[in-house]
Design a protein around this motif. Structure first.
Motif, short mmCIF file in Angstrom:
data_model
loop_
_atom_site.label_atom_id
_atom_site.label_comp_id
_atom_site.label_asym_id
_atom_site.label_seq_id
_atom_site.Cartn_x
_atom_site.Cartn_y
_atom_site.Cartn_z
N UNK A 19 11.14 3.71 4.38
CA UNK A 19 10.97 3.95 5.92
C UNK A 19 9.51 3.62 6.72
N UNK A 20 9.33 2.72 7.07
CA UNK A 20 7.83 3.36 7.66
C UNK A 20 6.92 3.33 8.16
N UNK A 21 6.07 4.14 8.13
CA UNK A 21 4.10 4.96 8.04
C UNK A 21 5.21 5.63 8.76
N UNK A 22 5.45 5.59 10.34
CA UNK A 22 5.33 6.30 11.89
C UNK A 22 6.36 7.90 11.51
N UNK B 282 9.37 13.83 -2.72
CA UNK B 282 8.21 12.89 -2.89
C UNK B 282 8.43 11.60 -2.12
N UNK B 283 7.45 10.77 -2.28
CA UNK B 283 6.76 10.19 -0.84
C UNK B 283 6.39 8.63 -1.88
N UNK B 284 6.47 7.34 -2.29
CA UNK B 284 6.18 6.69 -2.87
C UNK B 284 5.49 5.20 -1.99
N UNK B 285 4.36 4.95 -1.72
CA UNK B 285 4.49 3.64 -1.14
C UNK B 285 4.71 2.33 -1.69
N UNK B 286 5.18 1.37 -1.08
CA UNK B 286 5.35 0.24 -1.46
C UNK B 286 5.11 -0.53 -0.17
N UNK B 287 4.91 -2.47 -0.64
CA UNK B 287 4.87 -3.47 -0.25
C UNK B 287 6.58 -3.95 -0.26
N UNK B 288 6.09 -4.60 1.53
CA UNK B 288 7.39 -4.88 1.77
C UNK B 288 6.93 -6.98 2.45
N UNK B 289 6.39 -7.32 1.62
CA UNK B 289 6.37 -8.92 2.16
C UNK B 289 4.49 -8.74 3.38
N UNK B 290 4.28 -7.92 2.87
CA UNK B 290 2.82 -7.72 3.62
C UNK B 290 3.02 -6.47 3.83
N UNK B 291 3.62 -5.58 4.41
CA UNK B 291 3.59 -4.64 5.43
C UNK B 291 3.74 -3.27 4.65
N UNK B 292 3.42 -1.94 5.06
CA UNK B 292 3.35 -0.71 4.19
C UNK B 292 4.87 -0.46 4.47
N UNK B 293 5.81 0.21 3.70
CA UNK B 293 6.66 1.15 3.66
C UNK B 293 6.07 2.14 2.91
N UNK B 294 7.68 3.49 2.84
CA UNK B 294 7.52 4.27 2.32
C UNK B 294 8.47 4.57 1.62
N UNK B 295 9.10 5.03 -0.02
CA UNK B 295 10.18 5.62 -0.52
C UNK B 295 10.53 7.11 -0.60
N UNK C 226 -5.55 -0.31 -6.37
CA UNK C 226 -4.03 -1.24 -6.65
C UNK C 226 -3.07 -0.59 -5.70
N UNK C 227 -3.21 0.20 -5.12
CA UNK C 227 -2.19 0.71 -4.36
C UNK C 227 -1.75 -0.49 -2.87
N UNK C 228 -0.30 -0.15 -2.90
CA UNK C 228 0.78 -0.23 -2.13
C UNK C 228 0.45 -0.33 -0.70
N UNK C 229 -0.02 1.30 -0.22
CA UNK C 229 0.04 1.56 1.16
C UNK C 229 -1.02 2.64 0.79
N UNK C 230 -1.28 3.13 2.59
CA UNK C 230 -2.38 3.95 2.71
C UNK C 230 -1.69 5.35 2.38
N UNK C 231 -1.87 6.55 1.95
CA UNK C 231 -1.11 7.59 1.78
C UNK C 231 -1.68 8.70 2.68
#
Length: 527
Positions: A483-486, A449-462, A401-406
């Motif tokens: 933001x990007x993960x890095x 709080x950090x939330x992984x989100x999907x933007x056009x197939x790429x991982x970002x974090x709110x 279910x995840x949008x991003x790697x936490x």
């Protein structure tokens, strides 16, 4: 399982059976969630979990925010054997998934904390007995979570559960419970609403039954994103929801679920105080003072807390170190912890919703020996309650279910902030990470709080700031664009720098946020 593997059961038929027995099909392998009622485990059960992680998994397990254990790599066809071995130590996976009443959670320091009003564990057990395999609530509109708090300070996050219960006494000393309904995180984060300020404890189960009946009858089943009880309470309004519960409760109030004094006492008898020694607190403190190792003293200050019995302390065993994901524990560490529970804490251990473990009953004179033993197993990180003691869901490395790697984000934050002296200067900060909007990492109520989100197939974090689980609970406010993960470690660094500039003397991070708002932090991060 045999019928499914042989093709006699289709996916649609198999799904409700596997889910109500805690079996998920994840991104790379099945995941099995093992029930740990209100977080309580015996050393025998710890040893069995160690054995299972070796024999059926890859040698480690994960502590979840519902105080359960998860195995991320069991082979599907071997799950029945795994369940059979769990049953040997009175454990199971029933109702750890599916649209049913999930594991009831509570304070990890229940029964030993000095600020406790009443031990919540007997009432958690009564709820467990009532809710397990309840025929009426096996297929609710959506999953249902209950948390119970028995102390002055809420360490069970009762405001963010479908039902939150706060045990308390009235002016005459009678035991009752405050009932909160409709809390929850996920796509629509909501702080629970009070529908009873004080309910006589004898009515606990009948009242819960009334709440569940209203939800079961009126909760939405046409849209899983609007199926939780929080949506129903919001749609009806708190007052109308309360009225509906009272109408249902009038049919149940003095029925079979009314708790008699005998029934309560029968359950409470299983939670009697441990056979504590009568210790001289001054003498115990003197023994502790003989150990002047600064690393030990830091661990003593950060990872132990007061106990209601003189000469004892409760110990948090941190599962937050660089070698494993937050909340992970190896089979060897489980075995080691079982041995330490036998030696130091009456053969008992606990899981926490912060994804740590607790040894609740350790004599102060034994703390140095315990610390030395924990160090050997890499379980003595002195960061309980600080930035790197983060909550983090398994994320996209495991969850479908995840949008991003936490987990990589948590690793990067731990690498950036590995100076414990700096963390201690910052003071307690709760950082919570979720890989998607389901909020398994409780990001909404993290100070950060950090939330992984999907933007056009790429991982970002709110990033959000100002969440709080207790003492005026709040949902965090989103800082701005993701933001990007890095970028995340530098974003966190800028937030902390601004906090140091703005804080008043001895002011905690969360108090600074609530005093000045998020704008100064937004300006620093995006400026």
């Amino acid at each position: 399982m045999q019928r499914y593997l042989e093709g006699e059961l289709g996916e649609e038929q198999f799904r409700p059976l596997r889910l109500q027995n805690g079996l998920y099909i994840q991104r790379k392998a099945p995941m099995l969630r093992i029930a740990v009622p209100y977080g309580l485990l015996s050393s025998q059960q710890l040893r069995k979990l160690a054995s299972l992680t070796r024999d059926y998994d890859k040698g480690y397990a994960h502590v979840s925010t519902r105080q359960n254990f998860q195995l991320n790599w069991p082979e599907l066809e071997r799950v029945p054997d795994l369940l059979g071995e769990l049953a040997e130590v009175d454990m199971h996976c029933i109702q750890t998934s599916g649209n049913c009443i999930r594991n009831t959670t509570t304070d990890q320091f229940a029964g030993v904390s000095p600020d406790e009003v009443v031990d919540p564990r007997p009432y958690c057990e009564l709820i467990r007995q009532w809710s397990t395999l309840h025929p009426e609530f096996a297929f609710l509109p959506r999953k249902f979570k209950i948390a119970v708090c028995g102390s002055q300070s809420d360490r069970a996050a009762i405001y963010s559960h479908d039902i939150g219960l706060a045990l308390q006494h009235d002016r005459q000393g009678n035991l009752g419970v405050q009932v909160l309904v409709g809390g929850g995180l996920g796509r629509t984060p909501v702080i629970g609403s009070e529908i009873e300020s004080w309910l006589d404890i004898k009515h606990l189960l009948s009242y819960l039954e009334a709440v569940l009946r209203v939800y079961n009858q009126l909760g939405r089943r046409d849209n899983k994103y609007k199926a939780r009880i929080k949506i129903l309470v919001r749609a009806m309004g708190v007052d109308k929801f309360r009225e509906a519960v009272h109408r249902e409760w009038s049919k149940l109030k003095d029925g079979d679920n009314t708790l008699t004094e005998k029934r309560i006492e029968d359950v409470r008898a299983h939670f009697r105080a441990m056979p504590y020694e009568q210790l001289d607190a001054t003498a115990e403190a003197a023994l502790l003072a003989q150990h002047d190792d600064p690393i030990f003293k830091n661990w003593l200050k950060r990872n132990t807390r007061g106990h209601k019995v003189a000469g004892y302390r409760a110990v948090t065993v941190a599962l937050k170190h660089r070698d494993l994901a937050p909340g992970d524990i190896t089979a060897d560490q489980l075995d080691h912890l079982a041995e330490l529970a036998d030696r130091f804490s009456f053969s008992e251990a606990r899981t926490t919703h912060h994804q740590n473990m607790v040894l609740a009953d350790v004599r102060e004179r034994d703390l140095h020996d315990l610390w030395t033993a924990l160090q050997k197993a890499n379980l003595a990180t002195a960061n309980a309650g600080y930035l790197t003691d983060m909550i983090c869901c398994p994320g996209g490395d495991f969850c479908s279910l995840a949008n991003a790697k936490s987990i990589p984000v948590s690793d990067a934050i731990r690498d950036r902030f590995d100076d414990l002296d700096y963390l201690y200067d910052l003071g307690p900060i709760e950082l919570n990470i979720s890989g998607c909007m389901n909020a398994c990492g409780h990001h909404h109520i993290g100070h950060i709080g950090i939330l992984g989100v999907d933007k056009k197939g790429k991982e970002f974090f709110q990033v959000s700031l100002g969440g709080r689980q207790a003492e005026s609970p709040k949902i965090g406010k989103i800082l701005g664009p993701s933001f990007g993960a890095s970028e995340i470690p530098e974003v966190i660094a800028k937030i902390l720098e601004r906090y140091v500039e703005l804080r008043q003397e001895d002011e905690l991070f969360i108090d600074t946020i609530h005093r000045v708002g998020i704008e100064p932090f937004k300006e620093r991060v995006y400026g």
